[in-house]
Design an enzyme around this catalytic site. Sequence first.
Site, PDB file in Angstrom:
ATOM      1  N   SER B  58       0.984  -1.237   0.109  1.00 39.11           N
ATOM      2  CA  SER B  58       0.149   0.056   0.037  1.00 39.11           C
ATOM      3  C   SER B  58       0.765   1.054   0.119  1.00 39.11           C
ATOM      4  O   SER B  58       0.490   2.247  -0.479  1.00 39.11           O
ATOM      5  CB  SER B  58      -1.146  -0.064   1.210  1.00 39.11           C
ATOM      6  OG  SER B  58      -0.218  -0.255   2.316  1.00 39.11           O
ATOM      7  N   GLY B 100      -2.407  -4.220   0.894  1.00 41.23           N
ATOM      8  CA  GLY B 100      -2.333  -5.460   1.701  1.00 41.23           C
ATOM      9  C   GLY B 100      -1.305  -6.439   1.112  1.00 41.23           C
ATOM     10  O   GLY B 100      -1.682  -7.603   1.593  1.00 41.23           O
ATOM     11  N   ASN B 128       3.368  -5.641   5.367  1.00 39.07           N
ATOM     12  CA  ASN B 128       2.408  -6.566   5.965  1.00 39.07           C
ATOM     13  C   ASN B 128       2.703  -7.778   6.466  1.00 39.07           C
ATOM     14  O   ASN B 128       1.751  -8.133   7.265  1.00 39.07           O
ATOM     15  CB  ASN B 128       1.263  -6.530   4.717  1.00 39.07           C
ATOM     16  CG  ASN B 128       0.629  -5.512   4.348  1.00 39.07           C
ATOM     17  OD1 ASN B 128       0.042  -4.659   5.035  1.00 39.07           O
ATOM     18  ND2 ASN B 128       0.725  -4.923   2.972  1.00 39.07           N
ATOM     19  N   ASP B 209      -4.097   7.461  10.157  1.00 38.89           N
ATOM     20  CA  ASP B 209      -3.901   5.972  10.583  1.00 38.89           C
ATOM     21  C   ASP B 209      -2.488   5.918  11.148  1.00 38.89           C
ATOM     22  O   ASP B 209      -2.307   4.807  11.702  1.00 38.89           O
ATOM     23  CB  ASP B 209      -4.351   4.815   9.614  1.00 38.89           C
ATOM     24  CG  ASP B 209      -3.319   5.005   8.493  1.00 38.89           C
ATOM     25  OD1 ASP B 209      -2.362   5.910   8.375  1.00 38.89           O
ATOM     26  OD2 ASP B 209      -3.551   4.430   7.386  1.00 38.89           O
ATOM     27  N   HIS B 212       0.172   4.917   7.055  1.00 35.76           N
ATOM     28  CA  HIS B 212       0.596   5.393   5.455  1.00 35.76           C
ATOM     29  C   HIS B 212       0.988   6.874   5.485  1.00 35.76           C
ATOM     30  O   HIS B 212       0.149   7.683   6.175  1.00 35.76           O
ATOM     31  CB  HIS B 212      -0.831   4.906   4.825  1.00 35.76           C
ATOM     32  CG  HIS B 212      -1.220   3.660   4.911  1.00 35.76           C
ATOM     33  ND1 HIS B 212      -2.118   3.127   5.583  1.00 35.76           N
ATOM     34  CD2 HIS B 212      -0.751   2.659   4.139  1.00 35.76           C
ATOM     35  CE1 HIS B 212      -2.335   1.824   5.279  1.00 35.76           C
ATOM     36  NE2 HIS B 212      -1.620   1.265   4.302  1.00 35.76           N
TER      37      HIS B 212
END
Lengths: 853, 234
Positions: B58, B100, B128, B209, B212
Amino acid sequence: MSFAFRNAWREIRNSRSFCLFYVVNLAFGLVGFLTVDSFKHSLDEKVRAESKMMLGADLAIRARRDLTPEEKKQAFGQLPEGTEKIEVTDFFSMVAGPGGRSRLVKIVAMDEGFPFYGSFKLKLEGAVQGSDKKLLHERKFAWIYPELESQLEAGLGDEITIGESTFRVSDLITKDNGLQFQSAELAPKVFIGKAFLKETNLLLLGNTAFRNHLFKLPPGNDPAQIEQAIDQAISSPEVRVYSHQKAGERAGRLLQYLGDFLSLVSLVALFLATLGSGYLFHSFLTKRTLDVAILVSLGATRRKAISTYLIQLGLLGLIAAIPSLVAAFFFLPLLSAAISGIASDEIEVFISPQSIFMAFLVAVFAGWTIALPCLRKLARLNPIALFQEAAQPGSQGTRWTFLFFLPGIVGFWGLTVLQSDSWKLANLFFVALLVSAVILYLLGMLGLMILKRAFGKSNLALRFASRSLARNPSSSITGFLALGVGVLLLSLIPQFQYSLENEIGINQPESKLPKLFLFNIQENDVESLVQVLASENKPLQNLTPWVRGKLLSVKGRKYEDYVGKDEEFANSDDQRRNRFRRRGFNLSYRDRLLESEEILDGRMVASSYDSNSTRPAEISVEQKYAESLDLELGDQLEIEVGGVPILTEVVNLRRVRWTSFQPNFFVQMQPGVLEMAPKTFIGTLSDLTQKEKEEVQDLLVGKFPSMSILDVERTGQGILSVVKQMTWALQVMAALSIFAGLIILFCVSREKAYKQRQELNLQKVLGASFNHLRNQVRLEFGMLGLAASIVGASLSTLVSYVFSEIIFDRVWSFYWPLPVGISLIVVTLSILTAEIATRKTLRLKPSILLQES
Amino acid sequence: MTNPTPPNRRKTPLLSLGVSFLLLFACGESKPTETNGRNARQTENQLPLFRILILGDSLTEGYGVSESEAYPSLLEKKLNKELSPKTKVHYKIVNGGISGATTSGGVSRIEWFLQSKPDYLLVALGGNDGLRGISLDEMKKNIDRILQAAKENDIPVMLAGMKIPPNYGPEYSLAFTQVFEKLAHVHEVPLIPFLLEGVGGNPKLNLPDRIHPNPLGHQAICQTVYKSLVANLN
């Protein structure tokens, strides 16, 4: 005591039969209304309690950082005095067992008192409330999910390492409440006291832990309002504020359906309660008009005559309301006890003051407003009509007659708005009923015109039956209207029940619901995974390819030009809608629907793709996703998969029942296009006991380490519990409304039959046999019942469809046995009731009937 | 409705990729003149095309920011503006980032991407795996296979190292970081020690978040990758 009151009391004593029937009918209707209304309030409470347990509080502030002192001041300043506060921190971490075996877990470090609502179920201690578990906050103890016993090789009493500290496992958690923001958890949880979090030394710079401030508000405060106030006070996008209502949004659509459905049932019960009474009073007053005309000719004023009947209705309403309340007080606890075995949790049903007030309001005022058109006759009463043969004094309408219906119509509209939680639902229900009544009236008139001519040369019984209906247009139309609306309402609720049960998937056996969700299954692991699971007798289900795509363009516009940025959207709803559109999204391919899917518009995608064709690939798009992108059939999307742009065309819009926990995707492409694209697979495992689940997890983690496993059972329990409650609520409500509806239908049929006594008597005097008259009654009421139920059931189907389009997100399944069954019941009931009501008359000698009249 | 696709960008379903994959994959802002042989590819301005594939997650896909704000786009612009005049090649970044994605997903995608014969490969996976607690041995094996596949196809590679947030535990964090160092050493490939250098843990450079990067964070990543690339491309 005034003349009007004395006269009203005399009327009550002199018309005992009518009064008794009126009171009984209204009382039954009111008991139905009170029961449904009380259930609605109790279920609202239950659902609210459920969402509070999901959050563990009334309100929460959640952020991946500490709140600044300024933010705390702003946020806490919005809280009412007496608000209780606790803090909980949650984050993922690798935790090691005593043997060094490590596993990803979710640490929940909580203050004493967590959760405010709900409880923990522990293996050793049983159910434990938030403030009971002091020991966890005094020593370095940990409560762990049972599967961690094997995954960490850590039993009760063993020590596990969390960061730089160790904690002793003191109990196993079988159920927990609070902070349930996701529908599935990536890792099992470990609970520790927040006082010991610092010793782990895990929350260093760059950590991703969530800090949660939970609040329990004093009674009488609306968490949603305070949530909004805090949201406005803290402008940082990093800080999220959740009221319990918002946290419960995961099951939100279902809960919204439930609320709307209950409001609908309540409205139906309300209308049924007034329908039967209005019909009875209409018949009664029609009979009394001649007596009043005589009174008026003897010098009584019309005002006094009207007052008499208003007081009479008011008294009867009060008389009906009191036993209804008493009956409901006794009836509800019994009903609660009876359904406690069906409900997933005990539910306490109580009569709210609001319900009591509504019951009195309906009992008194509804009677008055419905009686107004009848009372109009008294206002216009001219004694000269007495000297006109076969006249119905005051029955001639004027162009202003409809004005007398207005208070009733406006009053009923007001009640629907008051009773329903939704403005839209109330108005829709009101308009639907009004339009249906007009349609029924027009069709009834048309039917009578046809009857006059159609059976002129039929056999005697049919001819007499049709003439009887046609020659009493007022009584026939009123009966037709009452029966038709009754059937409409009666079939409406089970129709919604059926549609909603299909939507929430309660027909799906629970054993079929997945327990584990496997994802990130590599293509080259699929075969061996299937074999491994088959050898364990745990077949892999719903194996589905998972392809990641990127939206390049929508309807010819570059994706980024199309969606805009969140700041461009004025309200949070639009922002949420915008966030729903993601450039990156998951898609899959297949040429069939799963049980949880339904095509709403368009056709199924073709089963193969001609690789030499230049046609766009066909896709099926989930309804909500399509809405977020304003997509319609034939629109084109350009999707990039693994660096390759693919032009696609929407050939159907699909509804997905997300509660099925089946692998569903926003976009499904036709086969033959994505087979070679880079992809992983997802699959599910169901029908596993807790022990088997743990064993399978252990096995798969060992053999397929790159695969991820989600336990959807534990976190899905909240949603399933709501689904279960909703299902029994639907069933109980549907049964209650059917019961109330049948009573009303019985009253309507009985009253109509009672009115026929004189006519039957006349035929008897003229020599008609018992059998002939009985057949005639059967035919007449059979025809009336059949016509009313066919039209009522058809209208009901139409209304339920319109409701589903507007209120229930197009959740609509047609179940044909329902209208057919209800029509048959109504026809049989009409015939039986009429026969019971007229049997006595038929058996009496004509001379006795003549004396009576 | 008009078809938004220019005539030279015919959309072909993946089934027929055996024939048309190379043609399609090479399509972008520039027009390929030939599809066979990387050095023969030229752009409109006659500069040879040099394609850099970034296989990532991502962070590379640009989660939460627009495509033009994501570091692969910024990197392409920067390379063409600052490096292209010196090297006389036109740089094209192929964004192989998927939200992901884990390293195992990278293994399944690498063959697909390598068919287009990129000139350079940047492997930016692993984040991830760490967040999901996937075994580090497994992650190591996967990255090893990706590097091996690139080597077999004679494609130079750079590895981007990742770190895991401190709440995952000191031992796991350390072992996680070491995986990248060991692999870079074994395969003798250049290593960016930490793709999110200066960005990870800095709230000003991350989305709410805190995982990111925001547009500013992507600019910082672009700078980090650019520096390493320039050192190694030269």
